[in-house]
Design an enzyme around this catalytic site. Structure first.
Site, PDB file in Angstrom:
ATOM      1  N   ALA A 142       0.854  -1.200   0.000  1.00  0.00           N
ATOM      2  CA  ALA A 142       0.000   0.000   0.000  1.00  0.00           C
ATOM      3  C   ALA A 142       0.881   1.237   0.000  1.00  0.00           C
ATOM      4  CB  ALA A 142      -0.900   0.007   1.232  1.00  0.00           C
ATOM      5  N   THR A 144       0.956   5.057   0.730  1.00  0.00           N
ATOM      6  CA  THR A 144       0.162   6.111   1.373  1.00  0.00           C
ATOM      7  C   THR A 144       0.429   7.419   0.624  1.00  0.00           C
ATOM      8  OG1 THR A 144       1.923   6.569   2.969  1.00  0.00           O
ATOM      9  CG2 THR A 144       0.229   4.997   3.641  1.00  0.00           C
ATOM     10  N   VAL A 172       3.989  -1.370   3.644  1.00  0.00           N
ATOM     11  CA  VAL A 172       3.420  -0.031   3.457  1.00  0.00           C
ATOM     12  C   VAL A 172       4.538   0.932   3.081  1.00  0.00           C
ATOM     13  CG1 VAL A 172       2.079   1.844   4.466  1.00  0.00           C
ATOM     14  CG2 VAL A 172       1.617  -0.506   5.172  1.00  0.00           C
ATOM     15  N   LYS A 173       4.245   1.695   2.052  1.00  0.00           N
ATOM     16  CA  LYS A 173       5.215   2.700   1.603  1.00  0.00           C
ATOM     17  C   LYS A 173       4.728   4.072   2.028  1.00  0.00           C
ATOM     18  CE  LYS A 173       6.662   4.688  -2.766  1.00  0.00           C
ATOM     19  NZ  LYS A 173       6.705   4.439  -4.199  1.00  0.00           N
ATOM     20  N   THR A 174       5.620   4.845   2.598  1.00  0.00           N
ATOM     21  CA  THR A 174       5.215   6.171   3.038  1.00  0.00           C
ATOM     22  C   THR A 174       6.385   7.139   2.876  1.00  0.00           C
ATOM     23  OG1 THR A 174       3.995   7.332   4.769  1.00  0.00           O
ATOM     24  CG2 THR A 174       5.790   5.897   5.515  1.00  0.00           C
TER      25      THR A 174
END
Ligand code: R5P
Length: 261
Positions: A142, A144, A172-174
């Site tokens: 995912a 963000t 998760v990539k942020t």
């Protein structure tokens, strides 16, 4: 978690050190011919030997990437809005699971825009992909995505990252931010950071170093590598920081600069 899912994850996040350098070249799905990605064969092919995985769209994968490469593919599977629109959050799932399997994807990526007017759509799309991902053993990454009006601070990013993980994302990539450890500490799955818009090589190596120091599993980086004056030097230097824990200044001088000489 079944063998297939674990095995795909292990191809992306290296079991030896729990770290990864993902090379992101998916920008064209909403930005068109992004600087540095006009000619994939010229700019990206020479970098493939240094990336732990390649994040891209199926159009570029099919048309530009040699099927003989030994690199796991993270397939961009959301889209629907271009940079010509003010609000980029109106995305849907754009790739079927059948096609992702046909393309031998090791993971599937989509964006969620927490706090945007299309927040629900993004989160529900993520949950649908997660259901299918578990059915076929393919991890979901995912992204963000942060709207222009949102603050990229630890309060917002930890909310967005946690919601993505609660919805079932496997990675998760942020974005990196001050107090980044709070973002990682409250996320039960690996977190990777994007590089963002092109900036100085030293700053980016520092960002990668600090992100890993504060708990990130690595980077999912694009423009700061392929738009660098010396992309091979830059990806090697990023690897040295992420996998070798080299200090940013040393990676800049001993790896990036050396490659430019
Ligand atoms: C958005 O275009 C994509 O998710 C990119 O893969 C992501 O932003 C990482 O690329 P960059 O390091 O250029 O921000």
């Amino acid at each position: 978690m079944d063998f297939g899912m674990k095995n795909r994850l292990a191809r992306i996040i290296k079991p030896e050190d729990g770290k990864t350098v993902m090379l992101a070249i998916d920008h064209g799905y909403f930005m068109g011919p992004t600087g540095g990605l006009e000619n994939i064969n010229r700019s990206i092919t020479p970098l493939l030997g240094y990336a732990d995985s390649l994040m891209l769209t199926r159009g570029i994968l099919r048309s530009q990437i040699d099927a003989g490469i030994d690199i796991p593919v993270i397939l961009r599977a959301s889209g629907g809005t271009s940079i010509l629109k003010d609000d980029l959050s109106d995305e849907d799932i754009t790739v079927s699971m059948d096609d992702a399997i046909r393309l031998n994807a090791s993971a599937i990526a989509l964006s969620v825009f927490v706090g945007s007017k299309n927040e629900k759509q993004g989160i529900v799309n993520l949950s649908r992909l997660v259901d299918k991902g578990y059915k076929y053993g393919i991890p979901i990454l995912a992204v963000t995505a942060v709207g222009r009006e949102m603050a990229r601070d630890a309060r917002y990013l930890s909310l967005a990252v946690r919601i993505a993980a609660e919805t079932g994302a496997n990675i998760v990539k942020t974005y990196y931010c001050e107090d980044f450890e709070k973002v990682v500490e409250t996320c039960p799955v690996p977190v990777v950071v994007a590089g963002g818009k092109k900036t100085g090589e030293r700053e980016v190596l520092e960002l990668a170093y600090n992100a890993v120091k504060h708990g990130a599993a690595g980077v999912d980086m694009g423009r700061n590598i392929f738009q660098s004056e010396n992309p091979i030097g830059m990806i090697k230097a990023v690897r040295a920081v992420v996998h070798g824990r080299l200090a940013p200044e040393d990676a800049y001088n001993a790896v990036y600069k050396k490659e430019s000489d």
